[in-house]
Design an enzyme around this catalytic site. Sequence first.
Site, PDB file in Angstrom:
ATOM      1  N   GLU A   1      -5.818  -2.349 -66.805  1.00 46.85           N
ATOM      2  CA  GLU A   1      -6.583  -1.535 -67.778  1.00 46.85           C
ATOM      3  C   GLU A   1      -7.951  -1.159 -67.224  1.00 46.85           C
ATOM      4  OE1 GLU A   1      -7.205  -2.661 -71.886  1.00 46.85           O
ATOM      5  OE2 GLU A   1      -5.183  -3.439 -72.100  1.00 46.85           O
TER       6      GLU A   1
ATOM      7  N   TYR B   1     -13.901  -3.327 -68.428  1.00 44.84           N
ATOM      8  CA  TYR B   1     -14.642  -2.421 -69.319  1.00 44.84           C
ATOM      9  C   TYR B   1     -16.126  -2.632 -69.055  1.00 44.84           C
ATOM     10  CZ  TYR B   1     -10.225  -1.291 -71.352  1.00 44.84           C
ATOM     11  OH  TYR B   1      -8.940  -0.837 -71.504  1.00 44.84           O
TER      12      TYR B   1
ATOM     13  N   TRP C   1      -6.289   3.240 -68.993  1.00 49.85           N
ATOM     14  CA  TRP C   1      -6.356   3.136 -70.458  1.00 49.85           C
ATOM     15  C   TRP C   1      -7.052   4.390 -70.934  1.00 49.85           C
ATOM     16  CZ3 TRP C   1      -4.273  -0.383 -73.794  1.00 49.85           C
ATOM     17  CH2 TRP C   1      -4.666  -0.254 -75.138  1.00 49.85           C
TER      18      TRP C   1
ATOM     19  N   ASN D   1      -1.180  -9.624 -74.637  1.00 57.00           N
ATOM     20  CA  ASN D   1      -2.280  -8.734 -74.294  1.00 57.00           C
ATOM     21  C   ASN D   1      -3.611  -9.474 -74.422  1.00 57.00           C
ATOM     22  OD1 ASN D   1      -3.820  -6.269 -73.860  1.00 57.00           O
ATOM     23  ND2 ASN D   1      -4.250  -6.340 -76.062  1.00 57.00           N
ATOM     24  N   GLU D   2      -4.280  -9.671 -73.297  1.00 51.18           N
ATOM     25  CA  GLU D   2      -5.640 -10.219 -73.229  1.00 51.18           C
ATOM     26  C   GLU D   2      -5.842 -11.570 -73.912  1.00 51.18           C
ATOM     27  OE1 GLU D   2      -8.295  -7.031 -74.451  1.00 51.18           O
ATOM     28  OE2 GLU D   2      -8.002  -5.985 -72.559  1.00 51.18           O
TER      29      GLU D   2
ATOM     30  N   TRP E   1       3.500  -1.765 -75.909  1.00 51.47           N
ATOM     31  CA  TRP E   1       3.723  -2.941 -76.759  1.00 51.47           C
ATOM     32  C   TRP E   1       5.191  -3.063 -77.159  1.00 51.47           C
ATOM     33  CZ3 TRP E   1      -0.381  -3.760 -74.668  1.00 51.47           C
ATOM     34  CH2 TRP E   1      -1.679  -3.674 -75.161  1.00 51.47           C
TER      35      TRP E   1
END
Length: 411
Positions: A321, A281, A364, A201-202, A86
Amino acid sequence: MVSFVVGLRRFLGALALLLLAHGGAAAEQPTFVGRSGTKLVVNGSTFLFNGFNAYWLMNVAAQDQAKVTKTLSDAAAAGLTVCRTWAFSDGGNAALQSSPGVYNEQVFQALDFVVSEAKNHGIRLMLSLINNFKDFGGKAQYVQWARDAGESIKTEDDFYTNAKVKQYYKNHVQKVLTRVNTVTKIAYKDDPTIMAWELMNEPRCRVDTSGQTVTAWVKEMAAYTKSIDSKHLLQVGFEGFYGSTTPDKIKLYNPGGYKYGTDFITSNQVNEIDFTTIHVYQDSWLPKKSDKERQTFLQQWISLHLNDSVNVLGKPMVFTEFGKSKKTPGYSEKVRDDFLSYVYGLIYSDAKTGGGSHSGGLLWQIMGDGMESYYDGYEVVLSTDTTTTAVIKKQSEAMAALANKPAASHD
Ligand SMILES: *[C@@H]1O[C@H](CO)[C@@H](O)[C@H](O)[C@H]1NC(C)=O
Ligand SMILES: *[C@@H]1O[C@H](CO)[C@@H](O)[C@H](O)[C@H]1NC(C)=O
């Protein structure tokens, strides 16, 4: 007045210093990662890598630099060459940006240190510029700032459309990209240690689930970012959700068949976006499915997006990720190692057969020693998780060997 001889001696001395400085810089300075069609390239070869996420580097470097150095050193020893982290933290006293346009110099110097240490360890950085989620401020903090300044804000997703908020974001982009590193003295925009910028991010959007609001934002911000820095690669930060231009894919492939407010195709079509990204995920996205079904989903998510990246978008893809949480039922270290071996095998075979358009993966996530308070279940500590570290190292070596094969380096 200076005599001719002294003057000449000074001139030759200065010339020698100049040559030395130039020669030294050329020898140790890495070159920028670029793009050639559907491949990433560096110094004339296909860029293939094994990498990791460590979002916390700046945050921790502000307190404890040794922890960052140790982690990057352990990562380099495992052959990891790309790190995503970040370049933001918004709101509050310990933040990089405490309020719009107000920066904490001590935290900025911590980011300078991270960039400098990454360079020292031969690791390139993918730097993300804001969060979709509340952690470290994000979209919610930006719209709160605008609300405090008297703007009429309905939801967090006004982030993508409110003129004042968009200006806050652009100011942050400008601030980070033009920052001159206090350690290396190199401006971020001129530093090849940085592999790529990530817009967010996302990104997700609830108020326009078609994905077109986010795509309009990507268009504007990608053009703005490249107007400041055309040397670095740029990517959006997507998980890979399909949007309204591919309705059949929303139904068939988005987890749960839901609309997440992004369109993988139209946003990645934006000219200034250099490569696509996906996150997976499978365990939390598909809570009701069997292990077998999750594995099928994972494999399909990768191959669908790689196919779209190459055949529809004409761009490379990075798997930014993935991981295995210790909170997953049935978890053991062996389960994690087998999972990583499986994903690494898919990345490797894509990279091998696809001519390098699947450039690599970022686990991740890597944590340093003594960071228990940061644990989210996905943490891998390289110095103590020895079997997992061996799996990671094996993949690093395989990807490096592939990159160095003469067949893979021809453009
Ligand atoms: C780039 O490639 C050239 C030629 O192969 C090599 O001499 C040089 O050291 C490389 N530079 C870097 C930074 O890897
Ligand atoms: C790959 O993409 C092309 C172009 O959209 C499409 O025609 C083809 O069916 C896709 N292949 C797979 C396996 O999805």
